[in-house]
Design a protein around this motif. Structure first.
Motif, PDB file in Angstrom:
ATOM      1  N   LEU A 146       0.862  -1.174   0.000  1.00  0.00           N
ATOM      2  CA  LEU A 146       0.000   0.000   0.000  1.00  0.00           C
ATOM      3  C   LEU A 146       0.896   1.221   0.000  1.00  0.00           C
ATOM      4  O   LEU A 146       1.782   1.351   0.841  1.00  0.00           O
ATOM      5  N   LYS A 147       0.713   2.089  -0.985  1.00  0.00           N
ATOM      6  CA  LYS A 147       1.534   3.284  -1.094  1.00  0.00           C
ATOM      7  C   LYS A 147       0.683   4.428  -1.624  1.00  0.00           C
ATOM      8  O   LYS A 147      -0.478   4.242  -1.950  1.00  0.00           O
ATOM      9  N   GLY A 148       1.272   5.611  -1.670  1.00  0.00           N
ATOM     10  CA  GLY A 148       0.543   6.757  -2.194  1.00  0.00           C
ATOM     11  C   GLY A 148       0.431   7.906  -1.227  1.00  0.00           C
ATOM     12  O   GLY A 148      -0.301   8.864  -1.479  1.00  0.00           O
ATOM     13  N   PHE A 183      -3.009   2.681   7.212  1.00  0.00           N
ATOM     14  CA  PHE A 183      -3.146   3.709   6.186  1.00  0.00           C
ATOM     15  C   PHE A 183      -4.384   3.490   5.312  1.00  0.00           C
ATOM     16  O   PHE A 183      -4.742   2.345   5.029  1.00  0.00           O
ATOM     17  N   PRO A 184      -4.994   4.568   4.852  1.00  0.00           N
ATOM     18  CA  PRO A 184      -6.077   4.438   3.871  1.00  0.00           C
ATOM     19  C   PRO A 184      -5.511   4.152   2.493  1.00  0.00           C
ATOM     20  O   PRO A 184      -4.305   4.282   2.258  1.00  0.00           O
ATOM     21  N   VAL A 229      -8.252  10.797  -3.390  1.00  0.00           N
ATOM     22  CA  VAL A 229      -9.224  10.425  -2.369  1.00  0.00           C
ATOM     23  C   VAL A 229      -8.600   9.342  -1.502  1.00  0.00           C
ATOM     24  O   VAL A 229      -8.127   8.318  -2.020  1.00  0.00           O
ATOM     25  N   ASP A 230      -8.568   9.549  -0.187  1.00  0.00           N
ATOM     26  CA  ASP A 230      -8.068   8.536   0.745  1.00  0.00           C
ATOM     27  C   ASP A 230      -9.246   7.729   1.252  1.00  0.00           C
ATOM     28  O   ASP A 230     -10.194   8.277   1.823  1.00  0.00           O
ATOM     29  N   VAL A 231      -9.172   6.411   1.060  1.00  0.00           N
ATOM     30  CA  VAL A 231     -10.298   5.539   1.384  1.00  0.00           C
ATOM     31  C   VAL A 231      -9.899   4.586   2.508  1.00  0.00           C
ATOM     32  O   VAL A 231      -9.008   3.747   2.340  1.00  0.00           O
ATOM     33  N   SER A 232     -10.554   4.733   3.651  1.00  0.00           N
ATOM     34  CA  SER A 232     -10.305   3.838   4.780  1.00  0.00           C
ATOM     35  C   SER A 232     -11.231   2.635   4.707  1.00  0.00           C
ATOM     36  O   SER A 232     -12.404   2.758   4.326  1.00  0.00           O
ATOM     37  N   GLY A 257      -3.608   3.032  -4.762  1.00  0.00           N
ATOM     38  CA  GLY A 257      -2.323   2.768  -4.122  1.00  0.00           C
ATOM     39  C   GLY A 257      -2.069   1.341  -3.695  1.00  0.00           C
ATOM     40  O   GLY A 257      -1.039   1.060  -3.070  1.00  0.00           O
ATOM     41  N   ILE A 258      -2.967   0.402  -4.014  1.00  0.00           N
ATOM     42  CA  ILE A 258      -2.693  -1.013  -3.753  1.00  0.00           C
ATOM     43  C   ILE A 258      -1.831  -1.549  -4.882  1.00  0.00           C
ATOM     44  O   ILE A 258      -2.159  -1.371  -6.053  1.00  0.00           O
TER      45      ILE A 258
END
Length: 298
Positions: A146-148, A183-184, A229-232, A257-258
């Motif tokens: 997971l990155k970004g 992290f989201p 957009v950050d998605v939790s 980011g996956i």
């Protein structure tokens, strides 16, 4: 008897050293093939700024040691990748590496490369990349990433996917049982599609939030001119490859980011007092050796 550790727990092995270390900025740096470790679980990896720098530099040196003269190198993003660019430049300046060119994933990596004497080329002007280095926000036991956090994941995924070998650099605090633990998921979205994309992300079980910029009003805008957009996902990500594909199928999404199925190896740095040990993820998983619902395929 094995211990069962919750999915969002980070693992911190305490190291039993058996070989002479290299001193690096006041810290001892070990590269171990078959380390003997005892296990302790911690929820946070607390380090000083000096220790963090030593960990990142140890990872960078180990990664750059894989580069050979004549290679095309993919340059990643993040603080550890930035140090790797610096170390690569030092070897080129010293004449230890010759005819090395690099492809930068974003504006920052290209600027740093030129600053440290690394010649850069455009991705469209080469046929392949021999090796790429990249950082990560989280890494699971199966080399899913997971990155970004820096909003540069789209082009970095392109660079990493083109490389014959993709090496991920992570300290022990980045290793988790399940992605989404801390992290989201960052999702790059074209601005006109932001509202429908937000609604679709909710149907996937996510809690989306448009990323706001620091030191300026409004949202973060990527190098490609898009929004993030950050998605939790409150329960974590059970199937990273499936979720990665599902998000990317939403019209208006550029990339998320996956990163699954791209990393060929992951280097993990472990701090124990004033020492830093670097090993590959497969060795780390064997050392951790605790029972969980996650099956490693590495």
């Amino acid at each position: 008897m094995q211990a069962t550790i919750p999915p969002n727990t980070l693992i911190s092995p305490a190291i039993a050293h058996t070989r002479r270390p290299t001193k690096l900025g006041g810290f001892h740096f070990h590269t171990r093939k078959n380390p003997t470790l005892s296990i302790s679980a911690v929820s946070h990896n607390v380090t000083t700024p000096e220790a963090q720098d030593a960990i990142k530099r140890a990872l960078a040196k180990e990664a750059v040691g894989l580069v050979k003269s004549g290679m095309v190198v993919g340059l990643g993003t993040g603080s550890t990748a930035s140090i790797a660019i610096q170390e690569l430049g030092a070897l080129i300046t010293q004449g230890k590496l010759k005819n090395v060119v690099a492809v930068g994933a974003n504006y920052q990596s290209r600027v740093l490369a030129r600053q440290y004497g690394v010649k850069t080329v455009d991705l469209n002007d080469i046929n392949n990349i021999d090796i790429a280095f990249d950082g990560a926000d989280e890494v699971d036991f199966n080399k899913n990433i997971l990155k970004g956090g820096g909003a540069a994941h789209t082009m970095q995924k392109v660079v990493d996917s083109v490389a014959k070998e993709c090496v991920i650099l992570a300290d022990q605090s980045k290793i988790v049982y399940q992605l989404g633990s801390t992290f989201p998921v960052p999702v790059e979205v074209i601005p006109p599609a932001i509202s429908p994309v937000l609604r679709r992300l909710v149907t996937l079980g996510g809690i989306p939030e448009i990323r706001s910029a620091l030191r300026k009003d409004g949202p973060v805008i990527t190098d490609l001119g898009n929004m993030v957009v950050d998605v939790s996902f409150p329960n974590g990500i059970e199937n990273p490859a499936e979720l990665e594909k599902s998000i990317n199928l939403i019209p208006g999404v550029v990339e998320n980011g996956i990163v699954s199925g791209i990393a060929t190896s992951v280097l993990v740095a472990i701090q124990d007092g004033d020492s830093v040990t670097v090993m590959n993820l497969k060795e780390y998983v064997k050392i951790v050796g605790v029972s969980s619902n996650v099956k490693s395929t590495i």
